[in-house]
Design an enzyme around this catalytic site. Structure first.
Site, PDB file in Angstrom:
ATOM      1  N   THR A 105       0.986  -1.189  -0.049  1.00 16.52           N
ATOM      2  CA  THR A 105       0.009   0.060  -0.071  1.00 16.52           C
ATOM      3  C   THR A 105       0.872   1.336  -0.169  1.00 16.52           C
ATOM      4  OG1 THR A 105      -1.772  -1.237   1.073  1.00 16.52           O
ATOM      5  CG2 THR A 105      -1.879   1.354   1.239  1.00 16.52           C
ATOM      6  N   LYS A 180      -7.132   1.204  -3.002  1.00 11.20           N
ATOM      7  CA  LYS A 180      -6.689   0.713  -1.477  1.00 11.20           C
ATOM      8  C   LYS A 180      -7.134   1.884  -0.610  1.00 11.20           C
ATOM      9  CE  LYS A 180      -5.274  -1.835   1.428  1.00 11.20           C
ATOM     10  NZ  LYS A 180      -4.040  -2.530   1.821  1.00 11.20           N
ATOM     11  N   LYS A 248       0.492   4.551   8.471  1.00 11.33           N
ATOM     12  CA  LYS A 248       1.203   4.932   7.210  1.00 11.33           C
ATOM     13  C   LYS A 248       0.273   5.220   6.184  1.00 11.33           C
ATOM     14  CE  LYS A 248       2.407   1.783   4.598  1.00 11.33           C
ATOM     15  NZ  LYS A 248       1.783   1.148   3.449  1.00 11.33           N
TER      16      LYS A 248
END
Length: 300
Positions: A105, A180, A248
């Site tokens: 990701t 995502k 993150k």
């Protein structure tokens, strides 16, 4: 375009990153009869794969030069950039015609940059982040969100199906990463709701496991409720997905949302709660450890 045949008998899969999810993902290619080469910063994390027949490469550049398909599952966008675009990186050392699949990701903008650099060297780059956690990786039931060219996707789709069951090309370069981000935004606020519900059930004197049996089958149902609430109730905070990596991801989503002029207050709240957990030493716990915030169990 002229593409390589990607059958098991003549295709070498290079896998960079064999952590919680990457190890399981790479193992499915061994099960399917592919030659698998691996590189990870900590060789011990790849030991199980090496015992099963995977070949160790000392440098990313060596792996890149010998693989036909390279799959990466690393930690942060900075890692992705180094792995692909650094001096020893994949783009500089892969042979023409190689397929590059970044399943980390990461930033949509970085996915586009890698695609453009790869294209200059006749490499086929797709961003293909996943959802499903450690269980989905282990059981080859990942959702895989892909960005890139249709023709390249058509060639690698059978390989993606080895790791997942819900594989969708979302659009051009970066589209997989944008998708995502949508996934992570949904999870971020949903996790708050799941934690609040479990905490409420306990305060009301209910059996939270019995409550879960009722509500997960109705309108409140979600992946997080069915898969992570039982871990919360059991006090199991082992990582299926690390808090530090979720922070993150939320940071990437907030940055992209800001660039598009979109307000995401729910995402901001979730990130702030998880950052508080990380500051209390929970960065390597699973995301379900958020329940500790609601139950007042964080270290003072």
């Amino acid at each position: 375009m002229v593409f390589l045949s990607l059958h098991a008998e003549n295709t070498v899969i290079g896998f960079v990153g064999t952590g919680v999810m990457g190890k399981s993902m790479a193992s499915h290619f061994l099960n399917a009869g592919y030659q698998v080469q691996v590189y990870t910063r900590t060789k011990e994390k790849a030991e199980e794969l090496l015992v099963r027949g995977a070949m160790w490469k000392e440098r990313i550049s060596e792996l890149a030069a010998s693989a036909d398909v390279i799959i990466t599952m690393v930690g942060y966008p900075s890692d992705v950039e180094e792995v692909y675009l650094g001096a020893e990186g994949i783009v500089s050392h892969a042979k023409p015609g190689t397929f590059l699949l970044d399943m980390t990701t990461s930033k949509p903008s970085l996915a586009k940059k890698i695609y453009e650099e790869a294209k200059k060297r006749s490499l086929y780059s797709l961003d293909a982040p996943v959802s499903g956690g450690d269980v989905g990786a282990r059981e080859a039931r990942l959702t895989i969100m892909v960005g890139g060219d249709q023709e390249a996707f058509d060639r690698v789709e059978p390989l993606l199906q080895i790791m997942g069951k819900n594989v969708v090309l979302q659009g051009g370069p970066g589209a997989g990463q944008h998708t995502k981000m949508c996934n992570q935004i949904c999870i971020a606020t949903n996790m708050i709701g799941v934690c609040e519900a479990i905490a409420y059930a306990k305060k009301a004197g209910l059996d939270p496991t019995r409550v879960l049996t009722s509500i997960e089958a109705g309108a409140a149902g979600s992946w997080s409720l069915s898969n992570l609430a039982p871990r919360m109730i059991a006090g199991n905070y082992e990582p299926g997905f690390y808090i530090k990596h979720f922070i993150k991801d939320m940071g990437v989503a907030l940055e992209a949302a800001k660039e598009m002029g979109l307000l995401t207050p729910g995402l901001e709240l979730s990130k702030s709660l998880y950052e508080e957990l990380a500051a209390k030493g929970e960065q390597d716990s699973g995301t379900q450890a958020l329940i500790k915030w609601f139950e007042g169990k964080l270290e003072k």
